[in-house]
Design a protein around this motif. Sequence first.
Motif, PDB file in Angstrom:
ATOM      1  N   PRO A  24       0.943  -1.341   0.093  1.00  0.00           N
ATOM      2  CA  PRO A  24      -0.117  -0.128   0.007  1.00  0.00           C
ATOM      3  C   PRO A  24       0.770   1.269  -0.003  1.00  0.00           C
ATOM      4  CG  PRO A  24      -0.819  -1.466   1.703  1.00  0.00           C
ATOM      5  CD  PRO A  24       0.707  -2.263   1.183  1.00  0.00           C
ATOM      6  N   CYS A  25       0.410   2.424  -0.580  1.00  0.00           N
ATOM      7  CA  CYS A  25       0.897   3.645  -0.695  1.00  0.00           C
ATOM      8  C   CYS A  25       1.363   4.196   0.809  1.00  0.00           C
ATOM      9  CB  CYS A  25       0.201   4.468  -1.410  1.00  0.00           C
ATOM     10  SG  CYS A  25       0.067   4.214  -3.235  1.00  0.00           S
ATOM     11  N   SER A  26       0.515   3.919   1.852  1.00  0.00           N
ATOM     12  CA  SER A  26       0.826   4.434   3.286  1.00  0.00           C
ATOM     13  C   SER A  26       1.900   3.651   3.765  1.00  0.00           C
ATOM     14  CB  SER A  26      -0.378   4.165   3.873  1.00  0.00           C
ATOM     15  OG  SER A  26      -0.771   2.473   4.017  1.00  0.00           O
ATOM     16  N   VAL A  27       2.305   2.354   3.402  1.00  0.00           N
ATOM     17  CA  VAL A  27       3.587   1.831   3.554  1.00  0.00           C
ATOM     18  C   VAL A  27       4.791   2.410   3.212  1.00  0.00           C
ATOM     19  CG1 VAL A  27       4.907  -0.319   3.652  1.00  0.00           C
ATOM     20  CG2 VAL A  27       2.296  -0.465   4.292  1.00  0.00           C
ATOM     21  N   ILE A  28       4.676   2.615   1.990  1.00  0.00           N
ATOM     22  CA  ILE A  28       5.793   3.505   1.301  1.00  0.00           C
ATOM     23  C   ILE A  28       6.131   4.695   1.912  1.00  0.00           C
ATOM     24  CG2 ILE A  28       6.983   4.242  -0.877  1.00  0.00           C
ATOM     25  CD1 ILE A  28       6.434   1.215  -0.824  1.00  0.00           C
ATOM     26  N   GLU A  29       5.067   5.484   2.098  1.00  0.00           N
ATOM     27  CA  GLU A  29       5.006   6.801   2.713  1.00  0.00           C
ATOM     28  C   GLU A  29       5.883   6.755   3.997  1.00  0.00           C
ATOM     29  OE1 GLU A  29       1.224   8.271   2.508  1.00  0.00           O
ATOM     30  OE2 GLU A  29       1.221   8.848   0.227  1.00  0.00           O
ATOM     31  N   THR A  30       5.443   5.852   4.902  1.00  0.00           N
ATOM     32  CA  THR A  30       5.821   5.663   6.238  1.00  0.00           C
ATOM     33  C   THR A  30       7.494   5.434   6.057  1.00  0.00           C
ATOM     34  OG1 THR A  30       3.862   5.039   6.965  1.00  0.00           O
ATOM     35  CG2 THR A  30       5.797   4.200   8.360  1.00  0.00           C
ATOM     36  N   MET A  31       7.921   4.464   5.186  1.00  0.00           N
ATOM     37  CA  MET A  31       9.244   4.199   5.059  1.00  0.00           C
ATOM     38  C   MET A  31       9.827   5.177   4.646  1.00  0.00           C
ATOM     39  SD  MET A  31       9.009   0.565   3.295  1.00  0.00           S
ATOM     40  CE  MET A  31       8.594  -1.097   4.183  1.00  0.00           C
ATOM     41  N   HIS A  32       9.431   6.133   3.561  1.00  0.00           N
ATOM     42  CA  HIS A  32      10.085   7.335   3.089  1.00  0.00           C
ATOM     43  C   HIS A  32      10.388   8.395   4.421  1.00  0.00           C
ATOM     44  CE1 HIS A  32       8.784   6.767  -1.349  1.00  0.00           C
ATOM     45  NE2 HIS A  32      10.130   6.148  -0.992  1.00  0.00           N
ATOM     46  N   SER A  33       9.225   8.275   5.195  1.00  0.00           N
ATOM     47  CA  SER A  33       9.285   9.366   6.556  1.00  0.00           C
ATOM     48  C   SER A  33      10.464   9.062   7.348  1.00  0.00           C
ATOM     49  CB  SER A  33       8.076   9.357   6.978  1.00  0.00           C
ATOM     50  OG  SER A  33       7.005  10.116   6.174  1.00  0.00           O
ATOM     51  N   ALA A  34      10.465   7.592   7.440  1.00  0.00           N
ATOM     52  CA  ALA A  34      11.419   7.223   8.549  1.00  0.00           C
ATOM     53  C   ALA A  34      12.668   7.374   7.998  1.00  0.00           C
ATOM     54  CB  ALA A  34      11.392   5.624   8.861  1.00  0.00           C
ATOM     55  N   THR A  35      13.090   7.146   6.629  1.00  0.00           N
ATOM     56  CA  THR A  35      14.528   7.472   6.225  1.00  0.00           C
ATOM     57  C   THR A  35      14.861   8.900   6.001  1.00  0.00           C
ATOM     58  OG1 THR A  35      14.027   5.588   4.770  1.00  0.00           O
ATOM     59  CG2 THR A  35      15.744   7.245   3.926  1.00  0.00           C
ATOM     60  N   ALA A  36      13.844   9.864   5.627  1.00  0.00           N
ATOM     61  CA  ALA A  36      14.301  11.015   5.798  1.00  0.00           C
ATOM     62  C   ALA A  36      14.463  11.758   7.007  1.00  0.00           C
ATOM     63  CB  ALA A  36      12.826  12.027   5.259  1.00  0.00           C
ATOM     64  N   GLU A  37      13.878  11.146   7.936  1.00  0.00           N
ATOM     65  CA  GLU A  37      13.926  11.358   9.530  1.00  0.00           C
ATOM     66  C   GLU A  37      15.461  10.841   9.946  1.00  0.00           C
ATOM     67  OE1 GLU A  37      12.177   9.831  13.716  1.00  0.00           O
ATOM     68  OE2 GLU A  37      10.881  10.951  12.384  1.00  0.00           O
ATOM     69  N   LEU A  38      15.710   9.920   9.513  1.00  0.00           N
ATOM     70  CA  LEU A  38      17.293   9.425   9.838  1.00  0.00           C
ATOM     71  C   LEU A  38      18.435  10.302   9.159  1.00  0.00           C
ATOM     72  CD1 LEU A  38      19.182   7.319  11.182  1.00  0.00           C
ATOM     73  CD2 LEU A  38      18.819   6.117   9.319  1.00  0.00           C
ATOM     74  N   ILE A  39      18.260  10.858   7.878  1.00  0.00           N
ATOM     75  CA  ILE A  39      18.823  11.440   7.203  1.00  0.00           C
ATOM     76  C   ILE A  39      19.151  12.969   7.928  1.00  0.00           C
ATOM     77  CG2 ILE A  39      19.290  12.782   5.016  1.00  0.00           C
ATOM     78  CD1 ILE A  39      18.081  10.426   3.590  1.00  0.00           C
ATOM     79  N   ALA A  40      17.908  13.375   8.459  1.00  0.00           N
ATOM     80  CA  ALA A  40      17.984  14.638   8.830  1.00  0.00           C
ATOM     81  C   ALA A  40      18.581  14.610  10.360  1.00  0.00           C
ATOM     82  CB  ALA A  40      16.498  15.051   9.015  1.00  0.00           C
ATOM     83  N   SER A  41      18.673  13.644  10.999  1.00  0.00           N
ATOM     84  CA  SER A  41      19.266  13.371  12.257  1.00  0.00           C
ATOM     85  C   SER A  41      20.650  13.641  12.339  1.00  0.00           C
ATOM     86  CB  SER A  41      18.931  12.095  12.795  1.00  0.00           C
ATOM     87  OG  SER A  41      19.667  11.134  12.345  1.00  0.00           O
ATOM     88  N   GLY A  42      21.221  13.601  11.179  1.00  0.00           N
ATOM     89  CA  GLY A  42      22.827  13.684  11.121  1.00  0.00           C
ATOM     90  C   GLY A  42      23.387  12.407  11.629  1.00  0.00           C
ATOM     91  N   ALA A  43      22.689  11.409  11.760  1.00  0.00           N
ATOM     92  CA  ALA A  43      23.303  10.144  12.393  1.00  0.00           C
ATOM     93  C   ALA A  43      24.602   9.620  11.562  1.00  0.00           C
ATOM     94  CB  ALA A  43      22.515   9.007  12.604  1.00  0.00           C
ATOM     95  N   ALA A  44      24.609   9.720  10.149  1.00  0.00           N
ATOM     96  CA  ALA A  44      25.422   9.206   9.400  1.00  0.00           C
ATOM     97  C   ALA A  44      26.790   9.820   9.709  1.00  0.00           C
ATOM     98  CB  ALA A  44      24.961   9.234   7.874  1.00  0.00           C
ATOM     99  N   THR A  45      26.884  11.126  10.050  1.00  0.00           N
ATOM    100  CA  THR A  45      28.115  12.196  10.179  1.00  0.00           C
ATOM    101  C   THR A  45      28.729  11.572  11.223  1.00  0.00           C
ATOM    102  OG1 THR A  45      26.863  13.931  11.555  1.00  0.00           O
ATOM    103  CG2 THR A  45      26.816  13.961   9.124  1.00  0.00           C
ATOM    104  N   LYS A  46      28.521  11.017  12.278  1.00  0.00           N
ATOM    105  CA  LYS A  46      29.064  10.473  13.382  1.00  0.00           C
ATOM    106  C   LYS A  46      29.691   8.997  13.252  1.00  0.00           C
ATOM    107  CE  LYS A  46      25.513  12.765  16.143  1.00  0.00           C
ATOM    108  NZ  LYS A  46      24.343  12.531  17.027  1.00  0.00           N
TER     109      LYS A  46
END
Length: 224
Positions: A24-46
């Motif tokens: 379902p589209c809702s599942v895709i949207e949730t996955m996109h949101s989680a990925t965007a949130e992780l990117i925005a957190s800057g976790a990868a820079t650590k």
Amino acid sequence: MTLQAKLDAFKADFEAGKPPYNVPCSVIETMHSATAELIASGAATKALKAGDKAPSFTLQDPDGQPVSSADLLAKGPLVLSFYRGVWCPYCNMELQALQAALPEFEKLGTSLVAISPQTAPNSRKSVRQNDLAFPILSDPHNDVAAAFGLRFAMPDYLIDLYKGLKNDLPAFNGDPSWTLPMPGRFVIAQDGTVLYAEVNPDYTRRPEPKDMLPALRRAATVAA
């Protein structure tokens, strides 16, 4: 076809809801949101970067035998690939690409291991399904991933989604914490120095195995 091209083709079919996925589209949207949130957190820079010292570790292979980074590095340079688990199709495609590149790595005197939080039976499944000739090590609680700066806690809404999809990570990993590693790839010289590091909070993006070859050639030259 490059690894990323294969990942992109899979992602397009998955997100279009083509059989057998029918997501379902809702599942895709949730996955996109989680990925965007992780990117925005800057976790990868650590995460560890080229020039850092890699932490030493000892983990078990699928047969319960201990494998230490010190023993691996005594033989030559080391490639580490951290991945999420056998349930992740993007991870499986990456493992297959690494397997295809293994002869090139071995010519340069390099060892390759993959590290995942999953239990030994799931690691054995990874080896069988992907026809791997390199070891997969189990990283309980993602502790080694955390030492490399890769571990993150999944947000509650993503946990709820996974539960709804019957993707039971506590069962896969033998760990109730609902943590995962960001996919990460590292080349480590024999003295423990990180020569190459690629970490992406977007799990659908993975580096090409050939991207590591310049660092591996440098490591082989130093070792010689």
